[in-house]
Scaffold this motif. Structure first.
Motif, PDB file in Angstrom:
ATOM      1  N   LYS A 633      12.404 -49.538   4.148  1.00 50.16           N
ATOM      2  CA  LYS A 633      12.675 -48.691   2.983  1.00 50.16           C
ATOM      3  C   LYS A 633      14.075 -48.080   3.007  1.00 50.16           C
ATOM      4  O   LYS A 633      14.637 -47.783   1.979  1.00 50.16           O
ATOM      5  CB  LYS A 633      11.648 -47.562   2.930  1.00 50.16           C
ATOM      6  CG  LYS A 633      10.256 -48.036   2.606  1.00 50.16           C
ATOM      7  CD  LYS A 633       9.292 -46.866   2.555  1.00 50.16           C
ATOM      8  CE  LYS A 633       7.869 -47.345   2.336  1.00 50.16           C
ATOM      9  NZ  LYS A 633       6.900 -46.359   2.766  1.00 50.16           N
ATOM     10  N   TYR A 634      14.624 -47.876   4.196  1.00 51.51           N
ATOM     11  CA  TYR A 634      15.816 -47.037   4.272  1.00 51.51           C
ATOM     12  C   TYR A 634      17.009 -47.793   4.838  1.00 51.51           C
ATOM     13  O   TYR A 634      16.925 -48.436   5.878  1.00 51.51           O
ATOM     14  CB  TYR A 634      15.534 -45.810   5.136  1.00 51.51           C
ATOM     15  CG  TYR A 634      14.336 -45.035   4.658  1.00 51.51           C
ATOM     16  CD1 TYR A 634      14.342 -44.409   3.411  1.00 51.51           C
ATOM     17  CD2 TYR A 634      13.178 -44.953   5.427  1.00 51.51           C
ATOM     18  CE1 TYR A 634      13.240 -43.720   2.948  1.00 51.51           C
ATOM     19  CE2 TYR A 634      12.067 -44.251   4.977  1.00 51.51           C
ATOM     20  CZ  TYR A 634      12.098 -43.642   3.728  1.00 51.51           C
ATOM     21  OH  TYR A 634      11.007 -42.963   3.277  1.00 51.51           O
ATOM     22  N   VAL A 635      18.116 -47.712   4.119  1.00 50.13           N
ATOM     23  CA  VAL A 635      19.371 -48.316   4.565  1.00 50.13           C
ATOM     24  C   VAL A 635      20.456 -47.273   4.400  1.00 50.13           C
ATOM     25  O   VAL A 635      20.451 -46.496   3.446  1.00 50.13           O
ATOM     26  CB  VAL A 635      19.704 -49.573   3.717  1.00 50.13           C
ATOM     27  CG1 VAL A 635      21.030 -50.172   4.149  1.00 50.13           C
ATOM     28  CG2 VAL A 635      18.611 -50.619   3.860  1.00 50.13           C
ATOM     29  N   GLY A 636      21.364 -47.222   5.348  1.00 47.36           N
ATOM     30  CA  GLY A 636      22.460 -46.256   5.266  1.00 47.36           C
ATOM     31  C   GLY A 636      23.606 -46.711   6.147  1.00 47.36           C
ATOM     32  O   GLY A 636      23.647 -47.846   6.610  1.00 47.36           O
ATOM     33  N   ARG A 651      17.741 -41.576   5.300  1.00 44.73           N
ATOM     34  CA  ARG A 651      19.174 -41.405   5.600  1.00 44.73           C
ATOM     35  C   ARG A 651      19.483 -40.093   6.290  1.00 44.73           C
ATOM     36  O   ARG A 651      20.466 -39.981   7.003  1.00 44.73           O
ATOM     37  CB  ARG A 651      19.979 -41.464   4.291  1.00 44.73           C
ATOM     38  CG  ARG A 651      20.482 -42.838   3.912  1.00 44.73           C
ATOM     39  CD  ARG A 651      21.402 -42.788   2.700  1.00 44.73           C
ATOM     40  NE  ARG A 651      20.887 -41.947   1.630  1.00 44.73           N
ATOM     41  CZ  ARG A 651      21.402 -40.773   1.290  1.00 44.73           C
ATOM     42  NH1 ARG A 651      22.432 -40.282   1.913  1.00 44.73           N
ATOM     43  NH2 ARG A 651      20.876 -40.078   0.304  1.00 44.73           N
ATOM     44  N   THR A 652      18.671 -39.070   6.058  1.00 41.54           N
ATOM     45  CA  THR A 652      18.999 -37.735   6.577  1.00 41.54           C
ATOM     46  C   THR A 652      18.255 -37.399   7.862  1.00 41.54           C
ATOM     47  O   THR A 652      18.481 -36.338   8.450  1.00 41.54           O
ATOM     48  CB  THR A 652      18.657 -36.654   5.524  1.00 41.54           C
ATOM     49  OG1 THR A 652      17.246 -36.702   5.256  1.00 41.54           O
ATOM     50  CG2 THR A 652      19.432 -36.882   4.243  1.00 41.54           C
ATOM     51  N   ARG A 681      23.422 -37.179   8.338  1.00 46.66           N
ATOM     52  CA  ARG A 681      22.415 -36.811   9.327  1.00 46.66           C
ATOM     53  C   ARG A 681      23.051 -36.442  10.656  1.00 46.66           C
ATOM     54  O   ARG A 681      24.146 -36.883  11.005  1.00 46.66           O
ATOM     55  CB  ARG A 681      21.435 -37.970   9.553  1.00 46.66           C
ATOM     56  CG  ARG A 681      22.054 -39.167  10.238  1.00 46.66           C
ATOM     57  CD  ARG A 681      21.060 -40.289  10.507  1.00 46.66           C
ATOM     58  NE  ARG A 681      21.739 -41.491  10.958  1.00 46.66           N
ATOM     59  CZ  ARG A 681      22.319 -42.367  10.163  1.00 46.66           C
ATOM     60  NH1 ARG A 681      22.268 -42.181   8.862  1.00 46.66           N
ATOM     61  NH2 ARG A 681      22.942 -43.423  10.649  1.00 46.66           N
ATOM     62  N   TYR A 682      22.304 -35.625  11.401  1.00 42.70           N
ATOM     63  CA  TYR A 682      22.670 -35.327  12.785  1.00 42.70           C
ATOM     64  C   TYR A 682      22.102 -36.421  13.688  1.00 42.70           C
ATOM     65  O   TYR A 682      21.086 -37.039  13.389  1.00 42.70           O
ATOM     66  CB  TYR A 682      22.096 -33.976  13.207  1.00 42.70           C
ATOM     67  CG  TYR A 682      22.697 -32.808  12.468  1.00 42.70           C
ATOM     68  CD1 TYR A 682      23.966 -32.338  12.789  1.00 42.70           C
ATOM     69  CD2 TYR A 682      21.998 -32.171  11.436  1.00 42.70           C
ATOM     70  CE1 TYR A 682      24.529 -31.268  12.108  1.00 42.70           C
ATOM     71  CE2 TYR A 682      22.549 -31.104  10.747  1.00 42.70           C
ATOM     72  CZ  TYR A 682      23.821 -30.661  11.083  1.00 42.70           C
ATOM     73  OH  TYR A 682      24.374 -29.609  10.414  1.00 42.70           O
ATOM     74  N   LYS A 719      20.005 -26.981  12.740  1.00 40.43           N
ATOM     75  CA  LYS A 719      20.616 -26.034  11.807  1.00 40.43           C
ATOM     76  C   LYS A 719      19.800 -26.065  10.528  1.00 40.43           C
ATOM     77  O   LYS A 719      19.225 -27.100  10.183  1.00 40.43           O
ATOM     78  CB  LYS A 719      22.064 -26.425  11.506  1.00 40.43           C
ATOM     79  CG  LYS A 719      23.032 -26.006  12.615  1.00 40.43           C
ATOM     80  CD  LYS A 719      24.470 -26.269  12.241  1.00 40.43           C
ATOM     81  CE  LYS A 719      25.396 -25.778  13.373  1.00 40.43           C
ATOM     82  NZ  LYS A 719      26.769 -26.208  13.180  1.00 40.43           N
ATOM     83  N   PRO A 720      19.733 -24.955   9.795  1.00 38.67           N
ATOM     84  CA  PRO A 720      18.962 -24.970   8.547  1.00 38.67           C
ATOM     85  C   PRO A 720      19.419 -26.102   7.632  1.00 38.67           C
ATOM     86  O   PRO A 720      20.620 -26.370   7.514  1.00 38.67           O
ATOM     87  CB  PRO A 720      19.262 -23.599   7.939  1.00 38.67           C
ATOM     88  CG  PRO A 720      19.589 -22.739   9.123  1.00 38.67           C
ATOM     89  CD  PRO A 720      20.298 -23.626  10.087  1.00 38.67           C
ATOM     90  N   GLY A 721      18.462 -26.782   7.036  1.00 32.01           N
ATOM     91  CA  GLY A 721      18.782 -27.906   6.157  1.00 32.01           C
ATOM     92  C   GLY A 721      17.633 -28.883   6.129  1.00 32.01           C
ATOM     93  O   GLY A 721      16.524 -28.558   6.570  1.00 32.01           O
ATOM     94  N   PRO A 722      17.880 -30.104   5.615  1.00 31.95           N
ATOM     95  CA  PRO A 722      16.804 -31.095   5.556  1.00 31.95           C
ATOM     96  C   PRO A 722      16.181 -31.297   6.934  1.00 31.95           C
ATOM     97  O   PRO A 722      16.872 -31.298   7.946  1.00 31.95           O
ATOM     98  CB  PRO A 722      17.527 -32.378   5.089  1.00 31.95           C
ATOM     99  CG  PRO A 722      18.784 -31.898   4.442  1.00 31.95           C
ATOM    100  CD  PRO A 722      19.157 -30.624   5.102  1.00 31.95           C
ATOM    101  N   TRP A 723      14.876 -31.453   6.949  1.00 25.77           N
ATOM    102  CA  TRP A 723      14.074 -31.679   8.151  1.00 25.77           C
ATOM    103  C   TRP A 723      13.934 -30.432   9.022  1.00 25.77           C
ATOM    104  O   TRP A 723      12.858 -30.107   9.479  1.00 25.77           O
ATOM    105  CB  TRP A 723      14.617 -32.841   9.008  1.00 25.77           C
ATOM    106  CG  TRP A 723      14.581 -34.138   8.293  1.00 25.77           C
ATOM    107  CD1 TRP A 723      15.616 -34.744   7.624  1.00 25.77           C
ATOM    108  CD2 TRP A 723      13.449 -34.988   8.091  1.00 25.77           C
ATOM    109  NE1 TRP A 723      15.188 -35.922   7.047  1.00 25.77           N
ATOM    110  CE2 TRP A 723      13.872 -36.100   7.323  1.00 25.77           C
ATOM    111  CE3 TRP A 723      12.116 -34.927   8.519  1.00 25.77           C
ATOM    112  CZ2 TRP A 723      13.001 -37.124   6.956  1.00 25.77           C
ATOM    113  CZ3 TRP A 723      11.252 -35.952   8.160  1.00 25.77           C
ATOM    114  CH2 TRP A 723      11.698 -37.024   7.387  1.00 25.77           C
ATOM    115  N   PHE A 724      15.019 -29.705   9.276  1.00 27.14           N
ATOM    116  CA  PHE A 724      14.920 -28.514  10.136  1.00 27.14           C
ATOM    117  C   PHE A 724      14.367 -27.318   9.360  1.00 27.14           C
ATOM    118  O   PHE A 724      13.935 -26.331   9.952  1.00 27.14           O
ATOM    119  CB  PHE A 724      16.305 -28.137  10.686  1.00 27.14           C
ATOM    120  CG  PHE A 724      16.887 -29.163  11.609  1.00 27.14           C
ATOM    121  CD1 PHE A 724      16.492 -29.236  12.935  1.00 27.14           C
ATOM    122  CD2 PHE A 724      17.834 -30.077  11.158  1.00 27.14           C
ATOM    123  CE1 PHE A 724      17.036 -30.183  13.790  1.00 27.14           C
ATOM    124  CE2 PHE A 724      18.379 -31.028  12.006  1.00 27.14           C
ATOM    125  CZ  PHE A 724      17.978 -31.078  13.323  1.00 27.14           C
TER     126      PHE A 724
END
Length: 1170
Positions: A633-636, A651-652, A681-682, A719-724
């Motif tokens: 599903k995911y490409v980046g 992607r993130t 992404r990290y 860090k605050p953000g997507p996933w975290f």
């Protein structure tokens, strides 16, 4: 029949089933990458209407790559004709050129251009090309008319009456046959022109093992080597007279990329299994699903055949049998089912232990092999492909001493039988066995379908491959009690206390949830009002705690996971809960998260255990870039080289190599490579479980780790953000580990925590902003705070030195009747504790990870009129009793309390509302235990007050109790120099560990880098051979010596480069590995024909290359690893890495001493243990 149902082979007591087909190599690995379409740069298809003029493609004759794609409108413009003439003039000899007319091309086609096409491509039809004539040509530059294939069709009544079609066949330097086609035509007034480049006469596969037992017409399957298991592909074998014993040719064209390489040190070679056997047992099926066969989930018939074997059979041995369309979506109806057979080896009185060997179970409808209430069975060399529900299935949680050796399972899809088999929609739809209106929660009740479902730890897994499941590859779970038809049996030992059997050299990849999962159990009670979930749904109750003789009073026995290879798993390469557990000699690559350790995690009942990973390799983003399609599903974009690649999750998603959940863990002698964040992404080598409400221990230890050059974040705290999300859970805030030797941070004996955590700081700590981390010296422990009957209460803890930076804790479970808080604290400091509601009437303080004489001072906030009863005792985990109870007595001042800190005293300062006492450990703590050897040291505070006010004393406590920040333990100096002995000693992790591989790396700079002075390097087993002047470096290596023996090193300077021809003809001894690398502009490297005896299928085009790299072999054998790499003028090849097998029999090496096969030793050990 009542026992066996329909469509069956049944073996009752006294029965015999002996079925033995012709022996075949069951499965092996690719030895060379299989490209999508069978060509290294893919196939090519192009078609367009009214593309006026001459459409031209230039194709690389060595690789079938499209090099140039041009259109020349020679109908309208003479300049276009001149441009085409120049275009052809500068093409290198040997290049393939395809030309097709679109619409019309003749009006402005100049004679000079016609002559150029005649001379360079050998055309005989171009001279008379007329208006709107369809013409197509495929030819070779300077190949003459014999190399040219062309066709012309006249234009009449808006049609050319068929295609002008030109086609020629060629071979790549790797020996793959391909065709180039050009065509041009008019159909009812529409002009069409197009090109195709594609493989013909089948695609050749290079394999690791001798497959001469595989025959034309046989069906094989090649596993996915990407995130989606749906990239597995089936092929039919073709006759192949030119194939070696290690090669086959397949009829179909591959749709996906299948890796056949060791990449970045990790064996990612695709499994290749043969499905065909000469004995076939096949269930007869209808064209579509019917009757009560769960047709809402399946559009095909799932009512196949089944084989059922009952207790007290006389003899059962199955080998090399094919089972197709077997199993039914009904309980007890499986392709092969050992049903409550008890001991089926010597222990059960069988002189010839029972086995299944070399079975092929495919396109089946319920599991692969079910081991039900059966012990001592050997399952070997068996393939389970495209099946429903758990594939290799141990059923009731009592099955022991079974050995699974060298089995392959792939494309394990959900089924309906058990909650753990089901996917999301099956889970929520099938509700006939839940209580009342309960709707199952897919993520926690179901969604656990696994290729290997191991319901008891005392079983052996050796050399298996779990190559694609909807959920997990290998899942170890722990039944609290026997289930199903075995329920009521008294187990002598609890599975979760039983030592692990042998786990050696297993590989897990392309699984959606996890490669290896060690955790959880199943619900062992029927659904009821108290617990409405279905019987046997997934349950979070079990914890793996192996002890000698399964006796918790006896010493722990560490479970050993030895040689696990986990790659391309979407979530976790491995999730491992419990202890003691050791993971060693393992490799994790391209997983969402490489490895997560989770502790037993049930303090205070959990006595504390350890988990260790050593001698292991973690790769974040390897050179296996993946391939779109097949439900990927995911490409980046990749972090290292910005190339597109398939991704886990999305992607993130923050990629992590080793993930800390709680602890205590020990990560040591391990290497991390290629963790580079992107703007999306990290990506970090070491990370933490996100949104962690649980505790984290400061006894998490890391030592002797090594970070490769492409690791941007050694560690990341989120860090605050997507996933975290907001990063505000208790575990997020308290994340910490101990860098024992400074190999993570450069500071020896330092602790690393989150940058905003002031409970662990002092003035000399070092901030690392990009990690969101602070590095501190000191000693640390935890306080476990438990309150009674105070739901939704938040606790604020403040260090007296940093009152403006308090930590607010929500509690491990805010809705629980007994909220728990577990801050990490620096020892020998003072703290105050406050609440966002009325002060709890009962509070417990446990000393966790305190050594003898460790102390902190705490002040708890209460209303000023409160009276207290404070007691101390040792909590005994096993029975929950208290011992050595002592009462605390009040004193009249803080000074008096400080003088008597070793006594049981407290001081209540009613002016600020703070109840002060010292928490000081009186007893020794051993090993990984959270508590002392006497029990858990616990303080209980009973508070009597009628106040309902919010109990927060911060405003009164400070500045009165403020202390100036001070350093208790000096910060060490930063280390300089390389870390000695850090990282894993192993360079390569393969699924054939008895074989030796030689790591070879080439560094090939481009023109600008060369002018800057960057060297060209061939590195052999870590030894660099460097050259800085233009020319050729050639190394000759003995393929029979380990680790390696260089027999020749020759440099051919640019002025003398022609000497290499004679050297290649006469100077290379037979039985040699040849490594060649060029540097600088070498216009004429006339060695193409000399590389053919060294491994190329034909002479290669080596004119005007930026760089050329070649790996070859001098001898009577053509190994699969021989390769040629070239780059256009001015360009380099960057860094190339190859792993060359040494001491192969086929090289003709002198017979060495017998190779030690640890896997076969363990198999022998397992069968003796039976």
């Amino acid at each position: 029949m009542p026992t066996f149902g329909k469509k069956f082979i049944g073996v009752e007591a006294g029965g015999t089933l002996e079925l033995h087909g012709a022996r075949k190599a069951s499965w092996t690995l690719l030895a060379r990458t299989l490209n999508s379409s069978g060509l290294p740069f893919g196939s090519y298809t192009f078609e367009k209407d009214f593309s006026r003029g001459l459409n031209v493609r230039v194709i690389d004759q060595d690789t079938a790559k499209i090099l140039e794609s041009e259109r020349f409108d020679t109908h309208e413009y003479r300049n276009e004709s001149r441009r085409l003439q120049e275009f052809l003039r500068f093409q290198d000899p040997g290049r393939i050129v395809a030309i097709a007319v679109g619409d019309s091309a003749a009006k402005s086609l100049l004679q000079g251009t016609i002559q150029m096409i005649q001379e360079r491509l050998g055309s005989e039809l171009i001279q008379g090309l007329g208006y709107r004539q369809a013409w197509a040509l495929v030819g070779v530059i300077d190949g003459g008319s014999t190399s040219c294939n062309e066709s012309v069709r006249n234009y009449e009544n808006h049609s050319s009456g068929g295609k002008a079609l030109a086609q020629r066949e060629f071979y790549t330097v790797d020996g793959q046959k391909f065709s180039v086609t050009a065509y041009s035509e008019w159909i009812e007034g529409v002009s069409l022109s197009g090109f195709r480049v594609e493989v013909v006469d089948g695609v050749k596969l290079n394999l690791l093992d001798d497959v001469s037992s595989w025959k034309p017409g046989d069906q094989i399957v090649v596993a996915s080597t990407d995130y989606s298991m749906y990239q597995a592909e089936e092929f039919t074998l073709l006759p192949c007279s030119e194939c070696s014993h290690f090669q086959v040719k397949v009829k179909e064209t591959p749709q996906f990329l299948h890796m056949g390489e060791i990449i970045d040190g990790v064996d990612m070679r695709a499994e290749v299994g043969i499905l065909t056997r000469n004995i076939v047992i096949q269930g007869e099926v209808e064209d579509s699903c019917y009757a009560e066969n769960q047709c809402q989930f399946f559009d095909y018939d799932t009512f196949g055949g089944h084989i059922m074997i009952m207790k007290n059979f006389t003899s059962v041995h199955l080998s090399y049998v094919e089972l197709k369309h077997m199993g039914q979506q009904q309980m007890g109806r499986y392709p092969v089912h050992f049903h409550l057979c008890g001991d089926v080896d010597y222990k059960g009185g069988y002189r010839h232990a029972t086995f299944v060997d070399g079975l092929s179970i495919h396109h089946s409808f319920s599991r692969c092999i079910t081991v039900h209430g059966t012990n001592g069975l050997l399952i070997k060399d068996t393939i389970g492909f495209d099946t429903l529900g758990h594939c290799f299935f141990l059923e009731d949680g009592i099955e022991q001493r079974n050995t699974l050796f060298h089995n392959l399972g792939l494309l394990t899809k959900p089924g309906t039988l058990l909650p753990t088999d089901r996917n999301n929609s099956m889970c929520t739809t099938m509700r006939d066995k839940v209580f009342g209106n309960y709707i199952p929660v897919p993520a926690t009740d179901c969604m656990a379908v696994s290729t290997f479902w191991i319901a008891h730890p005392n079983n052996n897994l050796i050399n298996n491959a779990a190559a694609g499941s909807q959920d997990a590859g290998i899942w170890y779970l722990f039944h609290k009690e026997p289930t199903g038809e075995s329920s009521g049996l008294q187990l002598l030992a609890k599975p979760e206390l039983t030592p692990l059997g042998i786990f050696y050299n297993n590989r897990v990849h392309s699984n959606f949830k996890a490669g290896l999962f060690i955790d959880k159990g199943v619900k062992t009670t029927n659904s009821s009002a108290a617990d409405p979930r279905e019987y046997l749904c997934l349950d979070n109750s079990a914890r793996f705690r192996p002890h000698q003789d399964a006796n918790p009073e006896k010493p722990r026995v560490a479970a050993l996971i030895d040689r696990l290879i986990a790659f391309k798993n979407n979530d976790n390469g491995a999730w491992v809960r419990g202890g003691d557990i050791i993971v060693q000699n393992s490799a994790f690559a391209d997983n969402g998260i490489g490895l997560t350790f989770a502790s037993d995690g049930s303090f205070p009942s959990d006595e504390g255990s350890s988990q260790e990973v050593s001698e292991s390799l973690f790769v974040g983003e390897s050179r296996n870039y993946g391939f779109q399609g097949g439900q990927n599903k995911y490409v980046g974009t990749g972090g290292i080289d910005q190339k597109p690649r398939t991704l886990p999750r999305n992607r993130t998603f923050p990629i992590r190599g080793f993930q800390i959940y709680d602890g205590p863990i020990h990560l040591t002698r391990s290497t991390f490579k290629k963790y580079v964040p992107t703007p999306d992404r990290y990506s970090s080598a070491i990370g933490f479980l996100m949104k962690n409400s649980w505790q984290i221990t400061p006894r998490n230890n890391i030592s002797l780790v090594k970070f490769g050059p492409h690791v941007s974040l050694n560690v990341f705290f989120g860090k605050p953000g997507p996933w975290f999300e907001d990063c505000e859970m208790d575990g997020d805030k308290n994340s910490i580990f101990h860098d024992i030797d400074g190999s993570v941070t450069g500071y020896k004996d330092a602790y690393v925590g989150r940058m905003d955590n002031y409970l662990i700081r002092h003035p000399s700590c070092v901030n690392v902003s990009k990690w969101n981390a602070v590095i501190c010296s000191g000693t640390y422990a935890q306080v476990y705070v438990q309150t009674w009957s105070t739901q939704n209460l938040s606790m604020t803890i403040t260090r007296d030195e940093y009152p403006s930076n308090p930590m607010v804790l929500r509690g491990i479970n805010q809705k629980a009747a007994f909220p728990q808080y577990q801050p990490v604290v620096m020892l020998e400091k003072g703290y105050t504790i406050h609440w966002n509601g009325p002060a709890p009437r009962t509070t417990f303080l446990y000393l966790v990870n305190f050594n003898k004489n460790d102390w902190i001072r705490v002040g708890l906030c209460y209303p000023s009129n409160t009276s207290f009863q404070v007691t101390f005792g040792y909590l005994q985990r096993q029975n929950g009793s208290l011992s050595k109870i002592e009462e605390y007595e009040p004193v009249h001042s803080l000074e008096e309390l400080q003088r008597k800190q070793s006594e049981r005293k407290f001081y209540f300062d009613s002016s600020t509302g703070l109840l002060f006492l010292y928490l000081k450990a009186k007893s020794h703590r051993h090993g990984h235990s959270y508590c002392s050897s006497q029990g858990c040291e616990r303080v209980k505070i009973q508070a009597a007050t009628d106040s309902k006010d919010i109990s927060n004393c911060m405003a009164k406590a400070y500045p009165q109790y403020y202390r100036k920040p001070s350093v208790v333990k000096r910060m060490p100096a930063m280390l300089t120099g390389l870390c000695q002995g850090c990282g894993t000693r192993q360079v390569v992790f393969t699924s054939d560990p008895h074989k030796s591989y030689l790591p070879v790396q080439f560094q090939s700079p481009d023109k600008a880098e060369t002018q800057r002075g960057d060297p060209s390097v061939i590195s052999v087993n870590g030894t660099d051979f460097t050259f800085r002047s233009a020319g050729v470096l050639l190394l000759v290596v003995d393929p029979c010596s380990v680790p390696f023996r260089l027999t020749e090193k020759t440099v051919f300077p640019l002025a003398d480069v022609s000497r290499i021809e004679e050297y290649l003809k006469t100077g290379i001894p037979p039985r040699s590995i040849v490594l060649l690398s060029t540097r600088g502009e070498i216009k004429q490297l006339n060695i193409s024909h000399l590389l053919v005896p060294l491994g190329l299928a034909k002479p290669a085009h080596l004119y005007d290359k930026g760089s050329t790299i070649f790996l070859g072999f001098s001898g009577n054998f053509k190994p699969s690893w021989t390769k040629l790499f070239t780059s256009p003028a001015g360009q380099g090849l960057g860094v190339l890495e190859q792993f060359i097998p040494l001491q192969l029999d086929e090289y003709g090496c002198p017979r060495a001493t017998t190779v030690r096969r640890r896997d076969l030793e363990l198999l022998k050990q397992a069968s003796k243990a039976h």
